[in-house]
Design a protein around this motif. Structure first.
Motif, short mmCIF file in Angstrom:
data_model
loop_
_atom_site.label_atom_id
_atom_site.label_comp_id
_atom_site.label_asym_id
_atom_site.label_seq_id
_atom_site.Cartn_x
_atom_site.Cartn_y
_atom_site.Cartn_z
N ALA A 274 0.83 -1.20 0.00
CA ALA A 274 0.00 0.00 0.00
C ALA A 274 0.86 1.25 0.00
N ALA A 275 1.94 1.24 0.77
CA ALA A 275 2.81 2.41 0.82
C ALA A 275 3.47 2.65 -0.52
N TRP A 276 3.94 1.60 -1.16
CA TRP A 276 4.57 1.76 -2.48
C TRP A 276 3.55 2.21 -3.51
N ALA A 277 2.32 1.71 -3.43
CA ALA A 277 1.29 2.15 -4.37
C ALA A 277 1.00 3.64 -4.19
N THR A 278 0.92 4.07 -2.95
CA THR A 278 0.69 5.49 -2.67
C THR A 278 1.84 6.33 -3.20
N THR A 279 3.05 5.87 -2.98
CA THR A 279 4.23 6.59 -3.46
C THR A 279 4.22 6.69 -4.97
N ASP B 64 0.68 19.31 1.26
CA ASP B 64 -0.11 18.09 1.03
C ASP B 64 0.74 16.83 1.19
N LEU B 65 1.97 16.87 0.65
CA LEU B 65 2.85 15.71 0.79
C LEU B 65 3.22 15.47 2.25
N ILE B 66 3.58 16.53 2.96
CA ILE B 66 3.99 16.40 4.36
C ILE B 66 2.81 15.90 5.20
N THR B 67 1.62 16.47 4.98
CA THR B 67 0.44 16.05 5.72
C THR B 67 0.13 14.58 5.47
N HIS B 68 0.23 14.17 4.21
CA HIS B 68 -0.03 12.77 3.88
C HIS B 68 0.92 11.84 4.61
N TRP B 69 2.23 12.09 4.47
CA TRP B 69 3.21 11.18 5.05
C TRP B 69 3.21 11.23 6.57
N ALA B 70 2.93 12.39 7.15
CA ALA B 70 2.83 12.46 8.61
C ALA B 70 1.69 11.56 9.09
N GLY B 71 0.57 11.59 8.39
CA GLY B 71 -0.56 10.73 8.75
C GLY B 71 -0.23 9.26 8.60
N VAL B 72 0.43 8.91 7.50
CA VAL B 72 0.80 7.51 7.27
C VAL B 72 1.74 7.02 8.37
N ILE B 73 2.73 7.83 8.71
CA ILE B 73 3.72 7.43 9.72
C ILE B 73 3.09 7.37 11.10
N LEU B 74 2.25 8.35 11.43
CA LEU B 74 1.58 8.32 12.73
C LEU B 74 0.67 7.09 12.85
N ASP B 75 -0.02 6.74 11.76
CA ASP B 75 -0.89 5.57 11.78
C ASP B 75 -0.10 4.27 11.88
N ALA B 76 1.10 4.24 11.27
CA ALA B 76 1.91 3.02 11.25
C ALA B 76 2.60 2.78 12.57
N GLY B 77 2.75 3.79 13.37
CA GLY B 77 3.49 3.67 14.62
C GLY B 77 4.85 4.30 14.47
N ASP B 78 5.56 4.38 15.54
CA ASP B 78 6.86 5.02 15.54
C ASP B 78 7.94 3.97 15.42
N LEU C 194 10.11 3.26 4.19
CA LEU C 194 10.48 4.09 3.05
C LEU C 194 11.44 5.19 3.50
N ASP C 195 12.37 5.57 2.62
CA ASP C 195 13.19 6.73 2.91
C ASP C 195 12.53 7.95 2.25
N TYR C 196 13.12 9.12 2.46
CA TYR C 196 12.49 10.35 1.97
C TYR C 196 12.35 10.37 0.46
N GLN C 197 13.29 9.80 -0.25
CA GLN C 197 13.20 9.79 -1.71
C GLN C 197 12.06 8.88 -2.18
N ALA C 198 11.89 7.75 -1.52
CA ALA C 198 10.79 6.85 -1.89
C ALA C 198 9.44 7.49 -1.59
N MET C 199 9.41 8.42 -0.63
CA MET C 199 8.18 9.15 -0.32
C MET C 199 7.94 10.28 -1.32
N GLY C 200 8.91 10.55 -2.17
CA GLY C 200 8.78 11.65 -3.13
C GLY C 200 9.08 13.01 -2.52
#
Length: 133
Positions: free
Chosen positions: A12-17, A51-65, A72-78
């Motif tokens: 799912a993360a790769w599809a989103t990326t 929008d990118l920062i908000t998206h990834w912050a939500g994904v990471i917060l939902d996934a746990g710390d 994913l690294d920052y480049q894979a996140m776009g």
């Protein structure tokens, strides 16, 4: 390590990326502009950043710390290097808010902070330190 299918979260993360990257590249393609330039639809770069920062912050917060919980690294996140620094700062604050006020408040904080920090990054126009700045 086997070569079986990727775990659902990673898929799912790769599809989103891939979708985000395709959208960003499609907006900049053929315009003679960088990905930081306004898109043909008129989306300003600070909005794309937020929008990118908000998206990834939500994904990471939902996934746990920690942040690498999504694998994913920052480049894979776009994200650019500067955008990744913004994401890290947003997550630091959002984690504190989540601890004190809960997940919805953390997401709201993350969105506000992403907007503020991205607006500051683009305050004087498009950053000129290269595509990863």
């Amino acid at each position: 390590m086997g070569s079986g299918p990727a775990p659902p979260r990673a898929t799912a993360a790769w599809a989103t990326t891939a979708l985000l990257a395709a959208a960003l590249l499609g907006c900049a393609a053929g315009t003679g502009r960088s990905a930081d330039a306004p898109t043909p639809a008129g989306t300003p770069p600070e909005r794309l950043c937020a929008d990118l920062i908000t998206h990834w912050a939500g994904v990471i917060l939902d996934a746990g710390d920690p942040a690498d919980a999504v694998g994913l690294d920052y480049q894979a996140m776009g994200l650019s290097g500067d955008q990744y620094e913004i994401l890290r700062a947003v997550l630091d604050g959002a984690r504190a808010v989540r601890r004190d006020e809960g997940a919805p408040a953390a997401r709201a904080f993350g969105a506000r902070e992403a907007e503020r920090r991205c607006a500051e990054r683009h305050r004087t126009g498009t950053p000129t330190d290269g595509p990863w700045g």
